[in-house]
Scaffold this motif. Structure first.
Motif, PDB file in Angstrom:
ATOM      1  N   LEU A   1      36.594  47.687  42.423  1.00 61.63           N
ATOM      2  CA  LEU A   1      36.579  46.897  41.215  1.00 61.63           C
ATOM      3  C   LEU A   1      36.969  45.413  41.306  1.00 61.63           C
ATOM      4  CD1 LEU A   1      35.000  46.771  38.351  1.00 61.63           C
ATOM      5  CD2 LEU A   1      36.973  47.695  37.489  1.00 61.63           C
ATOM      6  N   GLY A   2      38.233  45.408  41.224  1.00 63.33           N
ATOM      7  CA  GLY A   2      38.908  44.264  41.457  1.00 63.33           C
ATOM      8  C   GLY A   2      38.642  43.257  42.306  1.00 63.33           C
ATOM      9  N   ASP A   3      38.057  43.601  43.715  1.00 63.30           N
ATOM     10  CA  ASP A   3      37.473  42.976  44.734  1.00 63.30           C
ATOM     11  C   ASP A   3      36.233  42.356  44.385  1.00 63.30           C
ATOM     12  OD1 ASP A   3      39.838  43.662  46.105  1.00 63.30           O
ATOM     13  OD2 ASP A   3      39.048  44.982  47.197  1.00 63.30           O
ATOM     14  N   PHE A   4      35.446  43.279  43.483  1.00 64.02           N
ATOM     15  CA  PHE A   4      34.206  42.871  43.409  1.00 64.02           C
ATOM     16  C   PHE A   4      34.223  41.797  42.260  1.00 64.02           C
ATOM     17  CE2 PHE A   4      30.330  43.415  40.433  1.00 64.02           C
ATOM     18  CZ  PHE A   4      29.254  43.292  41.445  1.00 64.02           C
ATOM     19  N   ILE A   5      34.822  41.917  41.275  1.00 58.58           N
ATOM     20  CA  ILE A   5      35.075  40.928  40.099  1.00 58.58           C
ATOM     21  C   ILE A   5      35.321  39.659  40.957  1.00 58.58           C
ATOM     22  CG2 ILE A   5      36.113  40.343  38.337  1.00 58.58           C
ATOM     23  CD1 ILE A   5      36.140  43.134  37.304  1.00 58.58           C
ATOM     24  N   GLU A   6      36.604  39.589  41.581  1.00 54.49           N
ATOM     25  CA  GLU A   6      36.798  38.296  42.332  1.00 54.49           C
ATOM     26  C   GLU A   6      36.107  37.839  43.178  1.00 54.49           C
ATOM     27  OE1 GLU A   6      41.717  38.237  42.048  1.00 54.49           O
ATOM     28  OE2 GLU A   6      40.875  38.818  43.921  1.00 54.49           O
TER      29      GLU A   6
END
Lengths: 427, 244
Positions: free
Chosen positions: A63-68
């Motif tokens: 999730l974090g990687d996707f948002i960034e």
């Protein structure tokens, strides 16, 4: 003959006054150029500017990687991951925003992906249980996965909203993606299939599109140039009150107007010549300002002003606005006895009429009371007239009400000027 | 025949507690040089404005060349020249441009040779191409006088034509007025310099508080009040101890 002589006299007077020339022509050009450049950013869509966001991803997962990655690849945001060579933490990232170094801080908490997965599993299982396929899962007692965005208090509201909207859109996309993956996983479990299920693109199921209210020019939208050029042209034209009233009162004070009254049959020609001359000055200002929008501003990286193809309508609009602006100057000149009074009133009144007339910001974003007040501002009528011709592409009949208001205003001001000049003369 | 007659003329401005001019009766003959004297606010300017038809009298009758100026203002003004105390010129224009413009406003075709001759007469030809802004006070006064006679008026009204000017400019102005008077021009002359008035005017009238308090031939007034200066006459008749 007498009117032409007065026009020539006024021309020589202005031509030999560098300060007056600068006030009438150079200052408006600088004003419209600077204002168009300054206001370009607020008029732009958030997608058109590259905004620095301090980002700390403590999730270190999908999730974090996707948002960034989505933010970084949008081209609108630049993610700041370290400061002075050191990787950022939640505390240091927050400090950078609270100290004013950056305007926004995005924080993705630890285990965000894990928690989102857990929540989507519960949702999918609950859906399946409705069909008796799986057992009903225990109720989800945990709160929402919080992606924090912290803003510098000085950030503009519209920029803040744009950023939040962009981040919410990305997060919603991530939610959908994870939800569909979980749903797919459950179906595979249920069917025992090893095939990879296709991932539908939910973002393309409903499309909201916008259309212009008329068929006309391509790529036409309100932007800084489209707003500022006609708006500040109105301001500059009505600011003619400054040199006109100043010149008029000075000539009254030094006795020149009395001399004209003493020359049989010359007073009307003297005043008419002055009015005609300043009317042409206003027209020239309008042409100059449009030329700035058409030719100069594009050289500075701004969009070119779109004026449409109805040159006759533009000429009529410029005539009406110039008549109104010059008549206002005459009325102010007649209303006051001293140079100082007239110039102070003239300048402040034009600034006020400009403010309520939508010169600084469009009328539709003003408070309701000011929107009502804008109906009495001739600058607002002139601006609407320009927008009607340049952007709305309306026909002549639709232009008549605004033109009528401007001509009525001009007639009223001239009548008032006549009355006031006579009153001044009989004192 | 009288160029100007005023018969019991009174003028009171709206809002003013007392009349600016009260019961003024006056007759000025054609070809006469009349000195209209009085302190500031005595009613001289109001009288001049009424003579020119720019102000209407509240009561009484005015006749200028046989016409009522209130009814025939433009006709009266076409025969009257007024050199006001203010330098009513356009400072951004040159001396010549000022005269050319004013000629056009009088409905005349500017003749550069004639205008240059007039400028020469007043010692301004060398500065004809300079902006009036750069003129000295005396030069402006001289140009102001030229500007008021461009249409060759039969009556010339002068309000302080020599105020603040040098001796040379004053001499030029006085000499010109004498010359014009010998050619038949009627002149009403107002000045604080009473020596000039004594030399130039055949008759003088003193106004105070809107009233003509005394008038007569200059020599007669000096004899009547047993003095050798108009200043003493004025101080005696007005009861004022201040200089005019």
């Amino acid at each position: 003959m007498k009117i032409l002589a007065t026009i020539w006299k006024e021309f020589l007077t202005l031509w030999r006054d560098p300060g007056g020339m600068a006030l009438i022509f150079l200052m408006p050009v600088l004003l419209v150029t600077v204002m168009s450049l300054v206001e370009d950013v607020p008029f732009r869509d958030y997608r058109h500017f590259n905004f620095d966001i301090v980002s700390v991803n403590d999730d270190h997962d999908t999730l974090g990687d996707f948002i960034e990655q989505t933010l970084a690849s949008s081209g609108s945001f630049h993610l700041v991951k370290e400061y002075e060579g050191k990787p950022l933490t939640r505390e240091s990232g927050m400090d950078l925003v609270s100290s004013g170094h950056y305007r926004a801080f995005l924080y993705i908490p630890p285990h965000a992906t894990q928690r989102l997965n857990g929540k989507t599993t519960i949702v999918v299982q609950a859906l399946m249980s409705g069909f008796g396929i799986t057992d009903r899962p225990a109720a989800d007692s945990t709160g929402a996965v919080e992606i924090k965005v912290v803003f510098d208090p000085v950030i503009q509201v519209n920029v803040k909203q744009s950023l939040l909207y962009a981040i919410e859109k990305i997060v919603a996309g991530a939610e959908n993606k994870v939800l569909m993956a979980k749903f797919s996983e459950q179906v595979k479990k249920m069917t025992g299939s090893n095939d990879t299920m296709p991932q539908p693109d939910l973002s393309k199921m409903i499309a909201v599109t916008s259309e212009r209210s008329y068929e006309g020019f391509d790529e036409l939208a309100m932007n800084s140039v489209q707003h500022n050029v006609p708006a500040w042209a109105m301001f500059a034209m009505f600011f003619i009150v400054f040199p006109l009233a100043g010149n008029f009162i000075k000539e009254r004070e030094d006795g020149s107007l009395l001399r004209m009254r003493l020359i049989a049959g010359s007073r009307f020609h003297f005043i008419a010549g002055k009015y005609v001359f300043y009317f042409f000055v206003c027209l020239l200002q309008f042409v100059l300002m449009l030329s700035v929008g058409l030719f100069l501003l594009p050289l500075l990286g701004l969009p070119a002003l779109v004026i449409g193809d109805k040159l006759l309508y533009i000429a009529l609009a410029a005539t009406c606005i110039s008549l109104a602006a010059t008549a206002y100057g005459m009325a102010v000149a007649g209303a006051f006895r001293t140079h100082h009074q007239a110039l102070t009133f003239g300048a402040i009144s034009v600034v006020l009429l400009a403010a309520i007339g939508g010169v600084w910001v469009p009328v539709y974003v003003l408070p309701h009371a000011l929107q009502v007040a804008s109906n009495v501002s001739p600058l607002s009528w002139g601006l609407e007239l320009c927008n009607d011709i340049f952007l709305r592409h309306t026909g002549f009949v639709q232009l008549v009400p605004q033109m009528g208001k401007l001509l009525g205003f001009a007639a009223g001001c001239l009548g008032l000027a006549y009355f006031l000049q006579n009153r001044q003369s009989s004192r | 025949m009288a160029a100007i007659t005023l018969d019991k003329v009174t003028k009171q401005y709206a809002g003013s507690p007392k009349p600016a001019v009260r019961d003024l009766s006056l007759a000025i003959a054609r070809g006469e040089v009349y000195g209209l004297l009085g302190h500031n606010g005595a009613g001289k300017s109001t009288t001049v404005m009424m003579i020119c038809g720019l102000l209407q009298a509240g009561s009484g009758a005015i006749s200028v060349f046989g016409m009522n100026p209130a009814q025939h203002g433009p006709s009266v003004r076409s025969r009257v020249g007024v050199a006001t105390q203010d330098i009513a010129l356009f400072p951004s224009l040159t001396g010549m441009e000022n005269l050319q413009y004013l000629c056009r406003m009088y409905g005349l075709k500017p003749d550069s040779h004639q205008l240059m001759a007039l400028l020469e007469r007043f010692g301004l030809s060398a500065d004809a191409g300079k902006k009036v802004d750069s003129y000295s006070g005396g030069m402006k006064r001289r140009l102001n006088l030229i500007a008021s006679v461009l249409h060759d008026p039969e009556l010339l009204i002068l309000d302080e034509p020599t105020a603040g000017v040098d001796v040379q400019s004053r001499a030029m102005i006085i000499a010109y007025l004498r010359e014009m008077n010998t050619k038949g021009m009627t002149i009403i002359y107002s000045s604080h310099i009473l020596e000039e008035v004594e030399k130039l005017c055949q008759r003088v009238g003193f106004m105070s508080e809107g009233v003509l308090i005394e008038q007569g031939l200059t020599a007669d007034l000096l004899a009547k009040y047993h003095t050798d200066s108009l200043e003493s006459v004025y101080l005696t008749v007005s009861g004022k101890s201040i200089s005019i």
